[in-house]
Scaffold this motif. Structure first.
Motif, short mmCIF file in Angstrom:
data_model
loop_
_atom_site.label_atom_id
_atom_site.label_comp_id
_atom_site.label_asym_id
_atom_site.label_seq_id
_atom_site.Cartn_x
_atom_site.Cartn_y
_atom_site.Cartn_z
N UNK A 87 5.27 3.69 -1.27
CA UNK A 87 6.50 2.88 -1.18
C UNK A 87 6.61 1.79 -2.24
N UNK A 88 5.47 1.35 -2.80
CA UNK A 88 5.54 0.33 -3.85
C UNK A 88 6.22 0.86 -5.11
N UNK A 89 6.32 2.17 -5.25
CA UNK A 89 7.01 2.74 -6.41
C UNK A 89 8.52 2.56 -6.29
N UNK A 90 8.95 2.13 -5.11
CA UNK A 90 10.37 1.81 -4.91
C UNK A 90 10.60 0.30 -4.87
N UNK A 91 9.58 -0.47 -4.41
CA UNK A 91 9.79 -1.90 -4.19
C UNK A 91 9.04 -2.80 -5.17
N UNK A 123 9.04 5.15 -13.07
CA UNK A 123 8.36 5.95 -14.08
C UNK A 123 7.00 5.42 -14.50
N UNK A 124 6.53 4.32 -13.90
CA UNK A 124 5.21 3.80 -14.26
C UNK A 124 4.14 4.84 -13.94
N UNK A 150 -2.90 -0.29 -11.43
CA UNK A 150 -3.82 -1.42 -11.30
C UNK A 150 -3.56 -2.46 -12.39
N UNK A 151 -3.34 -2.01 -13.61
CA UNK A 151 -3.05 -2.95 -14.69
C UNK A 151 -1.78 -3.74 -14.40
N UNK A 152 -0.78 -3.09 -13.80
CA UNK A 152 0.47 -3.77 -13.45
C UNK A 152 0.21 -4.83 -12.37
N UNK A 153 -0.62 -4.49 -11.39
CA UNK A 153 -1.01 -5.48 -10.38
C UNK A 153 -1.67 -6.67 -11.05
#
Length: 249
Positions: free
Chosen positions: A16-20, A25-26, A32-35
């Protein structure tokens, strides 16, 4: 001296984090790098279920910036047992899996007890004695998350204070809140009351209140770890980022 406050979520893989949270497209390999670019900590739940490799810990270390910290869930083979005093070999195996590869990104270990585990002073004292302060020259910090009401006992808090083990403050509608942070050498909070209908998971007033508490603990010189975790998990990153912004302000 003011302590550092690190705020994060649980892990980094949650669809669900791919929506919120994650940009469209990440690649999964970049999550993890994005976090690491937007938060300051995360709690790894995978270590609760299975052994990891030194290479995995090293890869995670390299994916995040300086100052980011990984908290680890202690193995269930240590905590989900009839007698915690017999967990010595399991604790040794857990520490030997290569977690020192995290280096200065290694945060506390959260030993989460089974919800059915009741407080027994002798058993808990024996378990705490199994938790070393160092491993292979790396300092190790421990926290214990008790989830049975019998642990709301001054004797439990005193044992943890003597062992320099933090009592996890779990803001949960399901389990008792053991608010014994005054005796802890550092703060470990798990905030589990997010609501799905709120974009940031929590009302502004509640986020303001938590920010004041985190800042107050840090002002006392203690390092603070706060994880927005469970509850409406899809809202956890937004709650964490909103809290980080409040502390910056």
């Amino acid at each position: 001296m003011t302590g550092k406050v690190r705020i994060g979520i649980g892990g980094w893989t949650y669809e669900p984090w791919r929506e919120t949270f994650y940009p469209k497209g990440l690649p999964h390999a970049r999550e993890l790098a994005y976090v690491g670019e937007h938060l300051t900590a995360t709690e790894i739940n995978a270590t609760f279920y299975r052994r990891q490799s030194p290479a995995s810990f090293a890869k995670w270390r390299e994916a995040v910036p300086d100052g980011f910290v990984f908290a680890l869930k202690g193995s269930r083979y240590c905590t989900n047992r009839r007698n915690l005093a017999e967990a010595g070999e399991g604790v040794e195996n857990f520490l030997a899996q290569g977690l020192v590869e995290l280096g200065d990104r290694l945060g506390p270990i959260n030993w989460q007890l089974a919800a059915t585990k009741k407080f027994d002073a002798d058993e808990i004292a024996a378990f705490l004695a199994l938790l070393p302060g160092t491993h292979e020259g790396v300092a190790i910090r421990h926290a214990i998350e008790a989830r049975h009401a019998s642990f709301d006992d001054p004797a439990f808090y005193a044992l943890c204070a003597e062992a320099k083990v933090a009592v996890v403050l779990a803001d949960s509608p399901k389990y008792p809140v053991l608010d014994a942070v005054e005796s802890a050498p550092f703060i470990y909070a798990r905030l589990q009351n997010a609501r799905a209908e709120l974009e940031q998971g929590y009302p502004d007033a509640e986020l303001d209140d938590w920010a004041r508490r985190l800042e107050g603990w840090a002002a006392d010189g203690r390092e603070v770890f706060a994880f927005f975790i469970n509850g409406a998990k899809e809202r956890a990153p937004a709650a964490a980022m909103a809290s980080i912004e409040r502390l910056k302000a």
